[in-house]
Design a protein around this motif. Sequence first.
Motif, PDB file in Angstrom:
ATOM      1  N   GLN A 120      59.786  42.406  54.404  1.00 21.48           N
ATOM      2  CA  GLN A 120      58.754  41.103  53.766  1.00 21.48           C
ATOM      3  C   GLN A 120      57.684  41.096  54.318  1.00 21.48           C
ATOM      4  O   GLN A 120      57.418  40.767  55.416  1.00 21.48           O
ATOM      5  N   TYR A 159      56.249  39.570  45.886  1.00 27.96           N
ATOM      6  CA  TYR A 159      56.541  38.123  45.755  1.00 27.96           C
ATOM      7  C   TYR A 159      55.777  38.011  44.375  1.00 27.96           C
ATOM      8  O   TYR A 159      54.668  38.337  43.908  1.00 27.96           O
ATOM      9  N   SER A 177      60.994  33.164  46.345  1.00 29.26           N
ATOM     10  CA  SER A 177      60.893  34.415  47.454  1.00 29.26           C
ATOM     11  C   SER A 177      62.150  35.092  47.616  1.00 29.26           C
ATOM     12  O   SER A 177      62.106  36.256  47.526  1.00 29.26           O
ATOM     13  N   THR A 213      60.523  34.447  55.049  1.00 29.11           N
ATOM     14  CA  THR A 213      61.144  35.066  53.926  1.00 29.11           C
ATOM     15  C   THR A 213      62.170  36.008  54.096  1.00 29.11           C
ATOM     16  O   THR A 213      63.250  35.842  53.810  1.00 29.11           O
TER      17      THR A 213
END
Length: 412
Positions: A120, A159, A177, A213
Amino acid sequence: MKKNFLHLVLLLVISFSANAQTNNQYKDAGGSVQYQYITTFDLAKLNKILDSELNEFLNGSTMPFENFKGKFVAPKYPVKLYRVKYNSVVPELNNQPTIASGLVAIPENGKDSMPIVSYQHGTVFGKTQIPSFPDESMETKMMIAVFASQGYIVTGADYFGLGISTMPNSYLVKESSEQACLDMLFAAKNVLTANKIKQGPLFVHGWSQGGWTNMTFLRKLESLNIPVVAAATASAPVDGAVIVNRWMNNYQPIDAVWLPACATNFIFAKDQYNFPGLAARAIKPEYYQAAKDFYEFKIDWPTYYARTKGKIYEILNPAFMATGNIANEPFWKLLEDMQAYRWRCRTPLINYYGDSDEVVPVYIAKLPEGFHQVLGGGSNTKAISAGPKADHRATYIYSVINVKPWFDSFLK
């Protein structure tokens, strides 16, 4: 003779160009997932990432390149990179259908099954500084050079609002997210299946925005009973309400000069996904247009910096900031719900932090460890310092170096 030779060369050039174009077209991977070959990072490129490119990335850091030189394992395999396009939905907008993108990086090691790391990514100020445009994302290149070159598949969602997405930037928007990362993980499996590769054990990692996230994504995976072998974060702002209040009300000389841009992007994201009109209430009129243009990628960071102020409290309306004192308005209640550590995490987890981090204070980065100690599960969740001089970037590099052998230990 010369004319025939030139004609032959021209035909070869045309043929080569046509093949290259065909190879770069999107291919179907099933289930509305499509993928496109980007490039291959050969060993020379991978070594360059870990040397001169890392040196440039750490320019100005409190822990420059010399602190990490020689601490990386030499890359073993070239890595093929694919941009993935997949269907998803936007939970905050009544599950509005959307198309998102991400990266799948596959080592060229001849194996038909490999472990996978879902990465992420952190805060970016450019629409294509994300995994599916890897040469614009140093953090993604580090994951490729450290993990993929050693036999891990690396995936990463861009994203919503980044990459090929036409949505507004979903900066720190919780459910979107999670959804982008979850659907990217499913899309990656389709791409691997199309290439006759089985997904092995799943690991997750994330830095900065991606640290937060990664935590909320991990909670989502656990709620769906999708097994994760181990997880890690670097500089994770796991409590949205606390960190926004800290940025607004307790400026420190260590604070990054670009934090105001994070704050206004965050406010505009909440404006677009949760509370229409929020940005006009929160941002002073004289800075509103610059903040809006920056959020929409119409101006770059230097232009934003020149048109605004260097401290968050100078950009926001005092009346708006005062609503955070009691935090009983919907905006602040939403921030309370953004916490990404208050659940009984069953996955082995390390949260890396830096004692000189200019973005995420040590207290916030260590919240998961303290919370799990209170619940009696502290041995499963650990906070590890990257060092007294570790700033935001150095903390990430330290995490990548140290989390790799830790992930490896679960494969033995």
